[in-house]
Design a protein around this motif. Structure first.
Motif, PDB file in Angstrom:
ATOM      1  N   ALA A   1       0.829  -1.211   0.000  1.00  0.00           N
ATOM      2  CA  ALA A   1       0.000   0.000   0.000  1.00  0.00           C
ATOM      3  C   ALA A   1       0.860   1.257   0.000  1.00  0.00           C
ATOM      4  O   ALA A   1       0.513   2.273  -0.630  1.00  0.00           O
ATOM      5  N   ARG A   2       1.997   1.203   0.697  1.00  0.00           N
ATOM      6  CA  ARG A   2       2.916   2.345   0.711  1.00  0.00           C
ATOM      7  C   ARG A   2       3.497   2.582  -0.691  1.00  0.00           C
ATOM      8  O   ARG A   2       3.637   3.731  -1.132  1.00  0.00           O
ATOM      9  N   LEU A   3       3.809   1.478  -1.376  1.00  0.00           N
ATOM     10  CA  LEU A   3       4.280   1.588  -2.752  1.00  0.00           C
ATOM     11  C   LEU A   3       3.224   2.239  -3.641  1.00  0.00           C
ATOM     12  O   LEU A   3       3.523   3.148  -4.430  1.00  0.00           O
ATOM     13  N   VAL A   4       1.988   1.761  -3.513  1.00  0.00           N
ATOM     14  CA  VAL A   4       0.905   2.284  -4.338  1.00  0.00           C
ATOM     15  C   VAL A   4       0.716   3.775  -4.100  1.00  0.00           C
ATOM     16  O   VAL A   4       0.583   4.565  -5.041  1.00  0.00           O
ATOM     17  N   LYS A   5       0.714   4.175  -2.846  1.00  0.00           N
ATOM     18  CA  LYS A   5       0.525   5.588  -2.509  1.00  0.00           C
ATOM     19  C   LYS A   5       1.617   6.447  -3.141  1.00  0.00           C
ATOM     20  O   LYS A   5       1.343   7.524  -3.710  1.00  0.00           O
ATOM     21  N   GLY A   6       2.852   5.965  -3.074  1.00  0.00           N
ATOM     22  CA  GLY A   6       3.956   6.722  -3.656  1.00  0.00           C
ATOM     23  C   GLY A   6       3.891   6.775  -5.169  1.00  0.00           C
ATOM     24  O   GLY A   6       4.166   7.815  -5.788  1.00  0.00           O
ATOM     25  N   LEU A   7       3.498   5.658  -5.786  1.00  0.00           N
ATOM     26  CA  LEU A   7       3.408   5.621  -7.244  1.00  0.00           C
ATOM     27  C   LEU A   7       2.266   6.494  -7.760  1.00  0.00           C
ATOM     28  O   LEU A   7       2.392   7.171  -8.785  1.00  0.00           O
ATOM     29  N   GLU A   8       1.163   6.490  -7.036  1.00  0.00           N
ATOM     30  CA  GLU A   8       0.021   7.291  -7.467  1.00  0.00           C
ATOM     31  C   GLU A   8       0.281   8.790  -7.327  1.00  0.00           C
ATOM     32  O   GLU A   8      -0.384   9.596  -7.980  1.00  0.00           O
ATOM     33  N   ALA A   9       1.252   9.141  -6.487  1.00  0.00           N
ATOM     34  CA  ALA A   9       1.578  10.563  -6.302  1.00  0.00           C
ATOM     35  C   ALA A   9       2.445  11.103  -7.438  1.00  0.00           C
ATOM     36  O   ALA A   9       2.657  12.314  -7.532  1.00  0.00           O
ATOM     37  N   MET A  10       2.946  10.232  -8.307  1.00  0.00           N
ATOM     38  CA  MET A  10       3.792  10.660  -9.422  1.00  0.00           C
ATOM     39  C   MET A  10       2.946  10.790 -10.683  1.00  0.00           C
ATOM     40  O   MET A  10       2.078   9.960 -10.944  1.00  0.00           O
ATOM     41  N   ASP A  11       3.224  11.777 -11.472  1.00  0.00           N
ATOM     42  CA  ASP A  11       2.401  11.997 -12.658  1.00  0.00           C
ATOM     43  C   ASP A  11       2.838  11.150 -13.850  1.00  0.00           C
ATOM     44  O   ASP A  11       2.165  11.135 -14.885  1.00  0.00           O
ATOM     45  N   HIS A  12       3.948  10.429 -13.715  1.00  0.00           N
ATOM     46  CA  HIS A  12       4.443   9.642 -14.842  1.00  0.00           C
ATOM     47  C   HIS A  12       4.350   8.140 -14.573  1.00  0.00           C
ATOM     48  O   HIS A  12       4.896   7.339 -15.345  1.00  0.00           O
ATOM     49  N   THR A  13       3.707   7.731 -13.496  1.00  0.00           N
ATOM     50  CA  THR A  13       3.504   6.311 -13.218  1.00  0.00           C
ATOM     51  C   THR A  13       2.018   6.071 -12.958  1.00  0.00           C
ATOM     52  O   THR A  13       1.278   6.984 -12.587  1.00  0.00           O
ATOM     53  N   ARG A  14       1.585   4.820 -13.159  1.00  0.00           N
ATOM     54  CA  ARG A  14       0.194   4.473 -12.870  1.00  0.00           C
ATOM     55  C   ARG A  14       0.094   2.999 -12.482  1.00  0.00           C
ATOM     56  O   ARG A  14       0.963   2.192 -12.839  1.00  0.00           O
ATOM     57  N   ILE A  15      -0.974   2.664 -11.765  1.00  0.00           N
ATOM     58  CA  ILE A  15      -1.197   1.303 -11.297  1.00  0.00           C
ATOM     59  C   ILE A  15      -2.028   0.552 -12.334  1.00  0.00           C
ATOM     60  O   ILE A  15      -3.058   1.051 -12.805  1.00  0.00           O
ATOM     61  N   ALA A  16      -1.583  -0.647 -12.688  1.00  0.00           N
ATOM     62  CA  ALA A  16      -2.247  -1.407 -13.752  1.00  0.00           C
ATOM     63  C   ALA A  16      -3.534  -2.065 -13.264  1.00  0.00           C
ATOM     64  O   ALA A  16      -4.553  -2.052 -13.967  1.00  0.00           O
ATOM     65  N   TRP A  17      -3.490  -2.710 -12.087  1.00  0.00           N
ATOM     66  CA  TRP A  17      -4.650  -3.376 -11.525  1.00  0.00           C
ATOM     67  C   TRP A  17      -4.836  -2.932 -10.079  1.00  0.00           C
ATOM     68  O   TRP A  17      -3.855  -2.591  -9.407  1.00  0.00           O
ATOM     69  N   PRO A  18      -6.051  -2.931  -9.574  1.00  0.00           N
ATOM     70  CA  PRO A  18      -6.249  -2.586  -8.159  1.00  0.00           C
ATOM     71  C   PRO A  18      -5.425  -3.514  -7.271  1.00  0.00           C
ATOM     72  O   PRO A  18      -5.349  -4.721  -7.515  1.00  0.00           O
ATOM     73  N   THR A  19      -4.800  -2.963  -6.254  1.00  0.00           N
ATOM     74  CA  THR A  19      -3.937  -3.745  -5.375  1.00  0.00           C
ATOM     75  C   THR A  19      -4.722  -4.196  -4.148  1.00  0.00           C
ATOM     76  O   THR A  19      -5.172  -3.383  -3.353  1.00  0.00           O
ATOM     77  N   GLY A  20      -4.885  -5.518  -4.011  1.00  0.00           N
ATOM     78  CA  GLY A  20      -5.621  -6.050  -2.878  1.00  0.00           C
ATOM     79  C   GLY A  20      -4.795  -6.899  -1.957  1.00  0.00           C
ATOM     80  O   GLY A  20      -5.289  -7.399  -0.943  1.00  0.00           O
ATOM     81  N   SER A  21      -3.519  -7.075  -2.298  1.00  0.00           N
ATOM     82  CA  SER A  21      -2.661  -7.953  -1.489  1.00  0.00           C
ATOM     83  C   SER A  21      -1.266  -7.347  -1.399  1.00  0.00           C
ATOM     84  O   SER A  21      -1.131  -6.139  -1.234  1.00  0.00           O
TER      85      SER A  21
END
Length: 350
Positions: free
Chosen positions: A266-286
């Motif tokens: 979740a910490r990774l996701v939060k950091g990645l979502e804060a960048m304008d040049h990265t995005r999450i491919a699938w919702p992270t549930g694990s």
């Protein structure tokens, strides 16, 4: 910065301590000792039911042997087209079922849908001698792309399988990670939702070499002792495999490990979502994160010592796929991943 796989992590201290407690003295071989009996009782307490439990050494063995108890050589197992049993187990399920077919179905976010399953039933109808016979449905929880089935989804798919005379198997390699995210009980996520047999994984969550096949429908377990022996999974010093589960379950250590690895993801996701040049491919549930990042940033992270895998974009819609100059990365956190590692990795991508 090790994000290649949770299999890369070592064994956690409570599990190693449990192994040390049982290193001396004598105990009956081949699972006949008191520790193996106590572990089965512990599983029954955790799952709130009278289940049959068989310890094995690998997730591939757990999946393939579980499916061998549910189907025969003319059988068909319906699963997601990217399921581990179909893609990543070197044909072991087909081999140990004497040739049953893993029938891959489409599904958004790595999950089967009721519509996809109905399509499978139409593609492989009952009673036609020219087709394999539908035998089981296999669900992966958490999925290959880190997403989760809700309890309601498991219940609906299980009911659909049972209405068509099929057994239900769950590949729970990351069972604990899914469990703590959903906030439900082990019973609610399995037999109460219609699951007949579970491949219960511990190795990815801090164990050294410990998996189990858990039969909630004990009719399917009647000859499993012979299947396990024939497959070379009946260890003479079974107490050491069982001892890992003793440390795993002690003081809810298994749930603590899963919460930690999920929190790091979740910490990774939060950091990645804060960048304008990265995005999450699938919702992270694990504890798995799939991120699309610039290739240049990925190369920079690799040069700084980060370890991860590039991942194929199967299952993503064309508009969701990596563009030119981008890569899809799989980033897996474990019980031993630290906040400092996560933050260092994110700094590499900035």
């Amino acid at each position: 910065m090790y994000f290649a796989s949770d299999n890369w992590a070592g064994a956690s201290e409570p599990i190693m301590n449990a192994l040390m407690r049982h290193k001396d003295g004598y105990e009956p071989a081949y699972g006949d000792g008191p520790i193996c009996e106590s572990i089965e009782q512990r599983f029954q307490e955790i799952f709130e039911t009278d289940c049959s439990v068989f310890v094995v050494g690998t997730g591939t063995a757990a999946n393939a042997l579980a499916l061998s108890a549910l189907t025969g050589p003319a059988g068909t197992v319906f699963c997601h087209k990217e399921a581990h049993i179909r893609v990543d187990e070197c044909g072991a399920p087909e081999f140990l079922t004497s040739g049953a077919r893993m029938w891959g179905l489409e599904g958004r976010h790595g999950k089967l849908s009721r519509e996809a399953l109905q399509t499978g039933f139409q593609e492989v109808p009952h009673g036609v001698v020219h087709h394999g016979q539908p035998s089981a449905v296999s669900l992966t929880q958490a999925t290959e792309v880190g997403t989760l089935y809700s309890v309601e989804e498991i219940t609906q798919l299980s009911a659909q399988a049972k209405d068509n005379g099929l057994a239900v198997h769950m590949d729970g390699a990351r069972f604990a990670n899914a469990l703590v995210t959903l906030g439900v009980t082990p019973a609610e996520m399995t037999w109460k939702a219609g699951v007949d047999v579970l491949s219960f994984g511990a190795t990815k969550n801090g164990a050294w070499c410990a998996e189990a096949v858990v039969f909630f429908n004990k009719d399917y377990a009647k000859d499993f002792i012979y299947r396990r022996k024939r497959a070379g999974q009946l260890f003479s010093k079974m107490r050491f495999a069982a001892a890992q589960f003793e440390g795993y379950f002690e003081n809810d250590h298994w749930l603590d490990n899963a919460r930690h690895s999920n929190a790091m993801a979740a910490r990774l996701v939060k950091g990645l979502e804060a960048m304008d040049h990265t995005r999450i491919a699938w919702p992270t549930g694990s504890n798995e994160v799939f991120a699309i990042v610039p290739k240049q940033a990925a190369q920079k992270a690799t040069a700084a010592g980060a370890v991860f895998y590039d991942w194929p974009s199967f299952g993503l819609a064309p508009e969701e796929c990596p563009g030119e100059g981008e890569s899809l990365l799989r980033l897996v956190c474990s019980f031993s991943t630290t906040q400092a590692e996560v933050d260092q990795f994110l700094d590499c991508l900035k």
